[in-house]
Design a protein around this motif. Sequence first.
Motif, mmCIF file in Angstrom:
data_model
loop_
_atom_site.group_PDB
_atom_site.id
_atom_site.type_symbol
_atom_site.label_atom_id
_atom_site.label_comp_id
_atom_site.label_asym_id
_atom_site.label_seq_id
_atom_site.Cartn_x
_atom_site.Cartn_y
_atom_site.Cartn_z
ATOM 1 N N LEU A 269 0.847 -1.188 0.000
ATOM 2 C CA LEU A 269 0.000 0.000 0.000
ATOM 3 C C LEU A 269 0.881 1.235 0.000
ATOM 4 O O LEU A 269 1.706 1.437 0.902
ATOM 5 C CB LEU A 269 -0.927 0.004 1.221
ATOM 6 C CG LEU A 269 -1.914 -1.152 1.328
ATOM 7 C CD1 LEU A 269 -2.800 -0.991 2.561
ATOM 8 C CD2 LEU A 269 -2.783 -1.266 0.069
ATOM 9 N N PHE A 270 0.704 2.047 -1.026
ATOM 10 C CA PHE A 270 1.490 3.268 -1.187
ATOM 11 C C PHE A 270 0.574 4.477 -1.045
ATOM 12 O O PHE A 270 -0.466 4.561 -1.708
ATOM 13 C CB PHE A 270 2.180 3.287 -2.549
ATOM 14 C CG PHE A 270 3.255 2.253 -2.696
ATOM 15 C CD1 PHE A 270 4.521 2.507 -2.194
ATOM 16 C CD2 PHE A 270 3.004 1.042 -3.309
ATOM 17 C CE1 PHE A 270 5.534 1.560 -2.312
ATOM 18 C CE2 PHE A 270 4.001 0.091 -3.444
ATOM 19 C CZ PHE A 270 5.274 0.347 -2.939
ATOM 20 N N GLY A 271 0.979 5.423 -0.193
ATOM 21 C CA GLY A 271 0.174 6.604 0.061
ATOM 22 C C GLY A 271 0.626 7.808 -0.735
ATOM 23 O O GLY A 271 1.791 7.911 -1.147
ATOM 24 N N ASP A 323 4.779 2.729 1.439
ATOM 25 C CA ASP A 323 5.468 4.003 1.632
ATOM 26 C C ASP A 323 4.450 5.126 1.454
ATOM 27 O O ASP A 323 3.275 4.880 1.143
ATOM 28 C CB ASP A 323 6.609 4.166 0.634
ATOM 29 C CG ASP A 323 7.785 4.966 1.203
ATOM 30 O OD1 ASP A 323 7.528 5.851 2.048
ATOM 31 O OD2 ASP A 323 8.925 4.696 0.806
ATOM 32 N N ALA A 324 4.904 6.350 1.637
ATOM 33 C CA ALA A 324 4.077 7.535 1.384
ATOM 34 C C ALA A 324 4.970 8.655 0.890
ATOM 35 O O ALA A 324 6.088 8.830 1.382
ATOM 36 C CB ALA A 324 3.336 7.978 2.650
ATOM 37 N N ILE A 325 4.490 9.404 -0.118
ATOM 38 C CA ILE A 325 5.229 10.545 -0.648
ATOM 39 C C ILE A 325 4.277 11.727 -0.782
ATOM 40 O O ILE A 325 3.051 11.552 -0.809
ATOM 41 C CB ILE A 325 5.878 10.250 -2.009
ATOM 42 C CG1 ILE A 325 4.824 9.796 -3.033
ATOM 43 C CG2 ILE A 325 6.986 9.222 -1.875
ATOM 44 C CD1 ILE A 325 5.382 9.628 -4.440
ATOM 45 N N ALA A 326 4.866 12.919 -0.848
ATOM 46 C CA ALA A 326 4.086 14.144 -1.021
ATOM 47 C C ALA A 326 4.442 14.786 -2.354
ATOM 48 O O ALA A 326 5.608 14.784 -2.760
ATOM 49 C CB ALA A 326 4.366 15.124 0.120
ATOM 50 N N LEU A 327 3.440 15.336 -3.018
ATOM 51 C CA LEU A 327 3.630 15.957 -4.327
ATOM 52 C C LEU A 327 3.143 17.401 -4.310
ATOM 53 O O LEU A 327 2.177 17.739 -3.613
ATOM 54 C CB LEU A 327 2.858 15.185 -5.393
ATOM 55 C CG LEU A 327 3.268 13.719 -5.595
ATOM 56 C CD1 LEU A 327 2.305 13.046 -6.537
ATOM 57 C CD2 LEU A 327 4.694 13.626 -6.116
ATOM 58 N N GLY A 328 3.808 18.240 -5.106
ATOM 59 C CA GLY A 328 3.405 19.625 -5.241
ATOM 60 C C GLY A 328 2.375 19.824 -6.331
ATOM 61 O O GLY A 328 1.864 18.863 -6.933
ATOM 62 N N ALA A 329 2.077 21.073 -6.624
ATOM 63 C CA ALA A 329 0.990 21.401 -7.541
ATOM 64 C C ALA A 329 1.256 20.934 -8.970
ATOM 65 O O ALA A 329 0.345 20.436 -9.642
ATOM 66 C CB ALA A 329 0.740 22.907 -7.523
ATOM 67 N N ASP A 330 2.492 21.059 -9.464
ATOM 68 C CA ASP A 330 2.770 20.771 -10.874
ATOM 69 C C ASP A 330 2.442 19.333 -11.267
ATOM 70 O O ASP A 330 1.711 19.106 -12.248
ATOM 71 C CB ASP A 330 4.218 21.102 -11.218
ATOM 72 C CG ASP A 330 4.474 22.605 -11.284
ATOM 73 O OD1 ASP A 330 3.475 23.362 -11.278
ATOM 74 O OD2 ASP A 330 5.645 23.014 -11.348
ATOM 75 N N PRO A 331 2.954 18.327 -10.566
ATOM 76 C CA PRO A 331 2.622 16.956 -10.966
ATOM 77 C C PRO A 331 1.150 16.620 -10.766
ATOM 78 O O PRO A 331 0.591 15.830 -11.539
ATOM 79 C CB PRO A 331 3.522 16.085 -10.078
ATOM 80 C CG PRO A 331 3.927 16.957 -8.947
ATOM 81 C CD PRO A 331 3.961 18.340 -9.471
ATOM 82 N N ILE A 332 0.517 17.227 -9.775
ATOM 83 C CA ILE A 332 -0.907 16.959 -9.553
ATOM 84 C C ILE A 332 -1.734 17.563 -10.682
ATOM 85 O O ILE A 332 -2.638 16.915 -11.237
ATOM 86 C CB ILE A 332 -1.363 17.510 -8.188
ATOM 87 C CG1 ILE A 332 -0.621 16.794 -7.053
ATOM 88 C CG2 ILE A 332 -2.878 17.333 -8.016
ATOM 89 C CD1 ILE A 332 -0.874 17.390 -5.676
#
Length: 384
Positions: A269-271, A323-332
């Motif tokens: 499970l990846f967050g 795992d878990a990762i955070a993304l900024g506006a551009d990739p979203i």
Amino acid sequence: MPADLICPACERVYDAGPAEPWRCGCGHALEFTDRPHPEGDPLPLHNLDTSDGLWTFHEFLPIEKHVTFHEGFTPLVDAPEWDAKFKLEYVFPTGSFKDRGATTTLSRAVELGVEKVVEDSSGNAGAAIATYAARAGIDADIYVPADVKQSKLMTIQRADARPVRIEGSRQDVTEACLDAVESEAQSASRTESGDAPRQTDAGWYASHAWNPAFYAGTMTFAFEIAAQRGWSVPDAVVLPIGHGTLFLGAYRGFSLLAEAGIVDRIPQLFGAQAAGHAPIVDELGWEPADEDDVETDIADGIQIAEPARKDEILEAIEATDGDAIALGADPIESALDRLHRNGFYVEPTCAVAPAALEEYRELGLVDSDADVVVPLTGSGLKTL
């Protein structure tokens, strides 16, 4: 008889009823004392009567069906551009996966004889609880941010629920809701005496973050995936994390299937979180995926600073080697545009998980040939 509640931390048991506590006196979230498993081998999908939607899996649920629109069994479709399968959770009656938890939560409320429910939400959960409360004939107060999207506000109002708009952060909304559920004086005295903070005349706290009935509904996400795949599981599932209601639901569902001997393993499970609103990622000690991934408000549905079940989310990640990762506006934003161009009309928060899948592959955490499922969690109609 409705199932009683138990605290996994201190093992205190609470009787079921309209005045049952919304958490234990020790501060831990409560669970049901009952943890049912089905008997025998499951039927293949083509022999299953799925007309009851997610309630097809009633043998797994510690709640009787009372309030339903026959929701569930959302499509699992190929997404060739992502080398994955998307589970279309945005085709629910109110346009988000939160209907999974709303049908079980309001069914529990009916079992207990509740007359009024109270919920705090950034929009989708509130819309779902309001809609299912209307179906049940139960009053509802829904606490929402003052800047809640108009489409979500209208869903709440048209279900004849009372929206309570709160200025400030998403956490301020929760605190205002809890102040309504129990007065500060009651809370302080009960906490000091070691008792749990119980419900009051303000209403039964139908919290999608705290109430175990909600997770009973979201774990059907895992049951459906397994059934739609011939009772097998994918290598990995990538999900958004705010309070983690779908993430934990997936973990609980796949765990129950494994315990029942129906599947032989639990997928990784990846967050996925939004930069600047990533307490799980912060806890894991990760930096944003890119130096340009600064705080973003594009994914308002997962802007949760203090997940109610943070420890459980971290345990699920560890247990599944996830795992878990955070993304900024551009990739979203890029992922959102790509989804729309491919016919998936979803809201911005929904794009976080597909964007994260690409990042996980670049990091080498998900193999390019891995069998992956990604839920698309909310409809683009919610943004109007």
